[in-house]
Design a protein around this motif. Sequence first.
Motif, PDB file in Angstrom:
ATOM      1  N   ASN A  39       0.828  -1.148  -0.045  1.00  0.00           N
ATOM      2  CA  ASN A  39       0.097  -0.277   0.037  1.00  0.00           C
ATOM      3  C   ASN A  39       0.788   1.083   0.003  1.00  0.00           C
ATOM      4  OD1 ASN A  39       0.638   0.576   3.178  1.00  0.00           O
ATOM      5  ND2 ASN A  39      -0.391  -0.657   3.447  1.00  0.00           N
ATOM      6  N   LYS A  40       0.388   2.301  -0.234  1.00  0.00           N
ATOM      7  CA  LYS A  40       1.123   3.578  -0.778  1.00  0.00           C
ATOM      8  C   LYS A  40       1.504   4.105   0.581  1.00  0.00           C
ATOM      9  CE  LYS A  40      -0.308   8.664  -2.011  1.00  0.00           C
ATOM     10  NZ  LYS A  40      -1.087   9.387  -2.692  1.00  0.00           N
ATOM     11  N   ALA A  41       0.812   3.719   2.237  1.00  0.00           N
ATOM     12  CA  ALA A  41       1.724   4.358   2.772  1.00  0.00           C
ATOM     13  C   ALA A  41       2.919   3.455   3.451  1.00  0.00           C
ATOM     14  CB  ALA A  41       0.781   4.102   3.979  1.00  0.00           C
ATOM     15  N   THR A  42       2.705   1.907   3.060  1.00  0.00           N
ATOM     16  CA  THR A  42       4.593   1.409   3.288  1.00  0.00           C
ATOM     17  C   THR A  42       5.325   1.874   2.423  1.00  0.00           C
ATOM     18  OG1 THR A  42       2.607  -0.762   4.129  1.00  0.00           O
ATOM     19  CG2 THR A  42       4.518  -0.878   3.530  1.00  0.00           C
ATOM     20  N   VAL A  43       4.868   2.190   1.085  1.00  0.00           N
ATOM     21  CA  VAL A  43       5.779   1.787   0.391  1.00  0.00           C
ATOM     22  C   VAL A  43       6.435   3.788   0.420  1.00  0.00           C
ATOM     23  CG1 VAL A  43       6.567   3.410  -2.017  1.00  0.00           C
ATOM     24  CG2 VAL A  43       4.554   1.019  -1.595  1.00  0.00           C
ATOM     25  N   SER A  44       5.689   4.800   0.857  1.00  0.00           N
ATOM     26  CA  SER A  44       6.244   5.960   0.943  1.00  0.00           C
ATOM     27  C   SER A  44       6.939   6.076   2.525  1.00  0.00           C
ATOM     28  CB  SER A  44       5.054   6.850   1.629  1.00  0.00           C
ATOM     29  OG  SER A  44       4.815   6.764   0.681  1.00  0.00           O
ATOM     30  N   THR A  45       6.333   5.254   3.427  1.00  0.00           N
ATOM     31  CA  THR A  45       7.632   4.906   4.704  1.00  0.00           C
ATOM     32  C   THR A  45       8.872   5.000   4.457  1.00  0.00           C
ATOM     33  OG1 THR A  45       5.881   5.183   6.187  1.00  0.00           O
ATOM     34  CG2 THR A  45       7.780   4.073   7.183  1.00  0.00           C
ATOM     35  N   ILE A  46       8.703   3.494   3.794  1.00  0.00           N
ATOM     36  CA  ILE A  46      10.539   2.863   3.617  1.00  0.00           C
ATOM     37  C   ILE A  46      10.796   3.294   2.682  1.00  0.00           C
ATOM     38  CG2 ILE A  46      10.721   0.829   2.798  1.00  0.00           C
ATOM     39  CD1 ILE A  46       8.862  -1.174   3.764  1.00  0.00           C
ATOM     40  N   VAL A  47      10.424   3.764   1.822  1.00  0.00           N
ATOM     41  CA  VAL A  47      11.336   4.725   0.684  1.00  0.00           C
ATOM     42  C   VAL A  47      11.960   6.399   1.158  1.00  0.00           C
ATOM     43  CG1 VAL A  47      11.274   6.748  -1.297  1.00  0.00           C
ATOM     44  CG2 VAL A  47       9.669   4.443  -1.459  1.00  0.00           C
ATOM     45  N   LYS A  48      11.524   6.420   3.085  1.00  0.00           N
ATOM     46  CA  LYS A  48      12.175   7.572   3.184  1.00  0.00           C
ATOM     47  C   LYS A  48      12.989   7.388   3.911  1.00  0.00           C
ATOM     48  CE  LYS A  48      10.592  11.137   6.556  1.00  0.00           C
ATOM     49  NZ  LYS A  48      12.424  10.725   7.425  1.00  0.00           N
ATOM     50  N   GLU A  49      13.207   6.149   4.773  1.00  0.00           N
ATOM     51  CA  GLU A  49      14.273   5.181   5.334  1.00  0.00           C
ATOM     52  C   GLU A  49      15.211   5.075   4.459  1.00  0.00           C
ATOM     53  OE1 GLU A  49      12.857   1.348   6.735  1.00  0.00           O
ATOM     54  OE2 GLU A  49      11.289   2.414   8.112  1.00  0.00           O
ATOM     55  N   TRP A  50      15.299   5.279   2.850  1.00  0.00           N
ATOM     56  CA  TRP A  50      16.501   4.718   1.728  1.00  0.00           C
ATOM     57  C   TRP A  50      16.658   6.360   1.808  1.00  0.00           C
ATOM     58  CZ3 TRP A  50      18.816   0.698   1.512  1.00  0.00           C
ATOM     59  CH2 TRP A  50      18.502  -0.845   2.613  1.00  0.00           C
ATOM     60  N   LEU A  51      15.277   7.031   1.634  1.00  0.00           N
ATOM     61  CA  LEU A  51      16.568   8.432   1.075  1.00  0.00           C
ATOM     62  C   LEU A  51      17.249   9.015   2.275  1.00  0.00           C
ATOM     63  CD1 LEU A  51      12.803   9.643  -0.518  1.00  0.00           C
ATOM     64  CD2 LEU A  51      15.124  10.120  -1.288  1.00  0.00           C
ATOM     65  N   ASP A  52      16.727   9.039   3.536  1.00  0.00           N
ATOM     66  CA  ASP A  52      16.957   8.613   5.097  1.00  0.00           C
ATOM     67  C   ASP A  52      18.413   8.897   5.592  1.00  0.00           C
ATOM     68  OD1 ASP A  52      14.736  11.179   5.637  1.00  0.00           O
ATOM     69  OD2 ASP A  52      13.874   9.599   7.337  1.00  0.00           O
ATOM     70  N   ALA A  53      19.030   7.270   4.605  1.00  0.00           N
ATOM     71  CA  ALA A  53      20.015   6.635   4.601  1.00  0.00           C
ATOM     72  C   ALA A  53      21.001   7.162   3.659  1.00  0.00           C
ATOM     73  CB  ALA A  53      19.901   4.750   4.787  1.00  0.00           C
ATOM     74  N   GLY A  54      20.351   7.559   2.499  1.00  0.00           N
ATOM     75  CA  GLY A  54      21.808   8.049   1.697  1.00  0.00           C
ATOM     76  C   GLY A  54      21.600   7.643   0.482  1.00  0.00           C
ATOM     77  N   LEU A  55      20.395   6.677   0.374  1.00  0.00           N
ATOM     78  CA  LEU A  55      21.142   5.086  -0.845  1.00  0.00           C
ATOM     79  C   LEU A  55      19.916   5.243  -1.626  1.00  0.00           C
ATOM     80  CD1 LEU A  55      21.832   2.684   1.870  1.00  0.00           C
ATOM     81  CD2 LEU A  55      23.686   3.087   0.259  1.00  0.00           C
ATOM     82  N   LEU A  56      19.154   6.254  -1.791  1.00  0.00           N
ATOM     83  CA  LEU A  56      18.293   6.964  -2.981  1.00  0.00           C
ATOM     84  C   LEU A  56      18.578   8.641  -3.186  1.00  0.00           C
ATOM     85  CD1 LEU A  56      14.686   4.681  -2.690  1.00  0.00           C
ATOM     86  CD2 LEU A  56      16.659   4.197  -4.221  1.00  0.00           C
ATOM     87  N   ARG A  57      17.436   9.209  -3.974  1.00  0.00           N
ATOM     88  CA  ARG A  57      17.327  10.212  -4.074  1.00  0.00           C
ATOM     89  C   ARG A  57      16.039  10.279  -4.822  1.00  0.00           C
ATOM     90  NH1 ARG A  57      22.292  10.206  -7.938  1.00  0.00           N
ATOM     91  NH2 ARG A  57      23.336  11.583  -6.430  1.00  0.00           N
ATOM     92  N   GLU A  58      15.683  11.649  -5.595  1.00  0.00           N
ATOM     93  CA  GLU A  58      14.464  11.864  -5.694  1.00  0.00           C
ATOM     94  C   GLU A  58      15.383  12.697  -6.987  1.00  0.00           C
ATOM     95  OE1 GLU A  58      10.690  12.368  -2.778  1.00  0.00           O
ATOM     96  OE2 GLU A  58      12.507  14.223  -3.191  1.00  0.00           O
ATOM     97  N   THR A  59      14.295  12.054  -8.485  1.00  0.00           N
ATOM     98  CA  THR A  59      15.126  12.338  -9.423  1.00  0.00           C
ATOM     99  C   THR A  59      14.301  13.712 -10.563  1.00  0.00           C
ATOM    100  OG1 THR A  59      14.936  11.300 -11.225  1.00  0.00           O
ATOM    101  CG2 THR A  59      16.952  10.987  -9.948  1.00  0.00           C
ATOM    102  N   GLU A  60      14.352  13.512 -11.477  1.00  0.00           N
ATOM    103  CA  GLU A  60      13.370  14.109 -12.292  1.00  0.00           C
ATOM    104  C   GLU A  60      12.055  13.779 -11.910  1.00  0.00           C
ATOM    105  OE1 GLU A  60      13.835  11.042 -14.978  1.00  0.00           O
ATOM    106  OE2 GLU A  60      14.945  12.467 -13.250  1.00  0.00           O
TER     107      GLU A  60
END
Length: 393
Positions: A39-60
């Motif tokens: 679900n959207k909430a689970t994906v958003s939470t986990i994506v934020k964790e990876w963003l905070d860990a410096g291993l994902l970035r938001e692009t275009e």
Amino acid sequence: MKITQTKDIRASNRWEIMGLVLRHWPISRADICRRTGLNKATVSTIVKEWLDAGLLRETELGRSEGGRKPILLKPREEAGCTVALDLDIRRVRAILTDLSGEKVLAREQFSIQDPDFPQVYSQLCQGVDRLLKHMPPSRYGLVGVGVAVHGVVDLSGLIRFIPRLGWRNVDLRSLLEERYGVPVAIDNDGNLAALAQRELMGAGTGPALQSLAVVNIGESISAGLITGGEVLRGFHGFANAIGHHTINFDEPAQCSCGKYGCWEQYCSDSAVLAYANAVLPGPVSSLEELVDLIRRQDPLAKQVMDRFLTYLAVGLTNIIFIFDCQAVVISSELLSALPYYLPELMRKMVLPITHTEKVELSRLGKSGAILGAARQAACQFFQELANQGEAAG
């Protein structure tokens, strides 16, 4: 692993999302929801964790499907580095890569002069040390080492046997982990080449292959066998030692493994050159020289090629009947130099049940195993962080 606890499910979801981004970036959160069923909430939470860990970035911004344009995600591949080693019979290659496992930052290579393990290990460490001098500053630094071994590796990562080097029960993984202080992933070159090849063949929009055989032909012969989307390893981990299945009971010469009539005795690079020097009037010292003679239509050189194709067809036919794979991919310097012989190889394969089979040459060539090793080291790093959960940040 049977997932029975919430933390196990969370870890599995973290790795599933990161693995999806690694394979299909740039990708939106909505697309991750569709592909994973989360679900959207689970994906958003986990994506934020990876963003905070410096291993994902938001692009275009991606293409709109009726609302606002979605923000696309991609890995921060510069956040760390891996070292990958290809431990062959005559030489060792080493590369330093970013977390994609594909962008090579530095290379090392050396010939094995003395096959005694302490000597090779010393050379190996010197090569890795030289590579690490080229490592750029990053948040995570060196995250792991991947090793492709042209020999028998068991499920624990122990090198059980490399016949041509005389190595038995070598715990290279523990030695490297102690020296460099990072996890080390060791596997057979065939398995790692198959994993890299599957990634390459699944890079498009179509469904990923669930059944694949990759045959590596060099100084030794190994295979990577993927079935049901997973590497087939067998009870001990030796399922890919395909170069030592017997194809000629009448062979009088003993293979380096101790058996007689192994596939490796007919189709490995050294076996082809040995036969060529037995029939040609003048010696050849490399496959390149043999290829040149074949291209010039030398009848004895063509005889060498025909023998190679005949025995190669026998082995490939056996693989197809045993594993019933969707495709067979061959990594062979000789065949890659003479790709117009591929139809002749197909004609020599006896397939009365399937009648035809998808057989192709590897686009990765000799790089398949070492790229697979780099990818394995990076994936192990991401999986360990996924298991740590919020501590990853």
